[in-house]
Design a protein around this motif. Sequence first.
Motif, PDB file in Angstrom:
ATOM      1  N   LEU A  36      98.550  25.403  48.254  1.00 51.78           N
ATOM      2  CA  LEU A  36      97.093  25.336  48.339  1.00 51.78           C
ATOM      3  C   LEU A  36      96.561  24.035  47.731  1.00 51.78           C
ATOM      4  O   LEU A  36      95.673  23.388  48.293  1.00 51.78           O
ATOM      5  CB  LEU A  36      96.487  26.544  47.612  1.00 51.78           C
ATOM      6  N   TYR A  73      95.693  32.965  57.418  1.00 53.51           N
ATOM      7  CA  TYR A  73      95.237  33.733  56.254  1.00 53.51           C
ATOM      8  C   TYR A  73      95.650  35.198  56.394  1.00 53.51           C
ATOM      9  O   TYR A  73      95.954  35.863  55.398  1.00 53.51           O
ATOM     10  CB  TYR A  73      93.720  33.599  56.148  1.00 53.51           C
ATOM     11  N   CYS A 111      96.356  30.344  50.864  1.00 52.05           N
ATOM     12  CA  CYS A 111      95.433  31.465  50.634  1.00 52.05           C
ATOM     13  C   CYS A 111      95.982  32.770  51.209  1.00 52.05           C
ATOM     14  O   CYS A 111      95.793  33.843  50.636  1.00 52.05           O
ATOM     15  CB  CYS A 111      94.074  31.153  51.262  1.00 52.05           C
ATOM     16  N   GLN A 147      85.145  33.743  46.218  1.00 50.97           N
ATOM     17  CA  GLN A 147      84.875  33.010  47.449  1.00 50.97           C
ATOM     18  C   GLN A 147      83.415  32.581  47.560  1.00 50.97           C
ATOM     19  O   GLN A 147      83.119  31.519  48.118  1.00 50.97           O
ATOM     20  CB  GLN A 147      85.260  33.877  48.653  1.00 50.97           C
ATOM     21  N   THR A 154      96.185  37.117  49.710  1.00 48.51           N
ATOM     22  CA  THR A 154      95.056  37.764  50.356  1.00 48.51           C
ATOM     23  C   THR A 154      94.915  39.217  49.905  1.00 48.51           C
ATOM     24  O   THR A 154      95.569  39.664  48.965  1.00 48.51           O
ATOM     25  CB  THR A 154      95.212  37.670  51.882  1.00 48.51           C
TER      26      THR A 154
END
Length: 384
Positions: free
Chosen positions: A60, A33, A87, A121, A91
């Motif tokens: 994803l 990530y 992801c 999230q 970011t």
Amino acid sequence: MTLSGLLTSQLIEELGWTTLSTTVGITINMILYGATAPFAIHSMEKYGIKKIVVLSLVVLCVGALVCTINSKIVFNLAWGILVGLGCGALTMSFGALFARSWFKRTGLPTGILTASAVTGQFVLLPGWAKLANEFGWRAPLIGCVVLTVITLLVICLLLNEKRSAIRTVTAYHLKPDSTFVDVFVNLKTFVKNKKFWVIALAFGMCGATTNGLMWSSFTPAANMEGIPIADASYLLLIVGVLNIPGTIGAGWLSDRINKQALLSVIFILRGASLIWLPFILTQPVGWELIAFAVVFGVFDVATVPPVINLCNQIFGDQGPSAFSWINVAHQLGAGLVALTGGMIAFITGSYYMLWFIAGGLCFIAAVIVLSPYHSEQPVQSVSP
């Protein structure tokens, strides 16, 4: 990304897995990530933003689908590599690139972009938890696939010059002759600077005390103490909602006050809340846990806008690239603590000690950010 803790709890309940069963995949996921970001930004500058966004969403989507296969090895590989890459390309560094492109003062816009990401999230977690309770552990993953497909359609239809003027921004940064070697050339320049290392160390501790805890450890820790998964998800919802004023406020402040002092205060208050948590996590959900969620939520991701702002001030037009590498340290810290938490829970049957370790890291980070090497003075001129 925040599904990891929920999935771990569901897989333990439904399939008899242990906390160690998913720890490797979660650790790889968190590291990628961060590690994907420098190369994703480079690719966006070379090939165009839209192509990389679409590719990332497809990866994803595939990763989430593969995770539905009932296999520990497959789950860890898919969650770790595919979901981590998908992801990681979208970011916080992605937001830093846009903020640097459009705004002279990047604190507030970066705060808003970061808040939107964190809201996504956390806010969906209660819904995912309800789906998992009613239809099983695969339901949240399938739900994410549906959302990803919808997002892909929106991107394909709307992310174009006619509707969003995004091509003009992309063209400004387009570097058709650049290579992946340039990514490491930039890194070589950054690592020679002491300020880069100080910020990276502090941000690594930031990742260890946020993503490494709340994404992977909080839900199973609460569940071990008798708190239902749904209730734990609602607490994380509160964390996500409070991230909005906390992160936007930190962004606004980072444009106006000393960023080192701001970061130090954030770390101290976050650390105090984590030290408090093990004493109240054994109780049913009441005002104490709600108060923790509120306090932690305000300071959860509030470090991001000041750090991005510092990178832009110190490294100029290379600020987003510098931040993308510093974000690698953030996710390394997150991955190490996620691994540590899984091991502590497996050995002791509780996450109790993890919260004290995390609180101590916050207090250390509060001191590190006040280092003279963490100065806001630029090392090169910033382009107007």
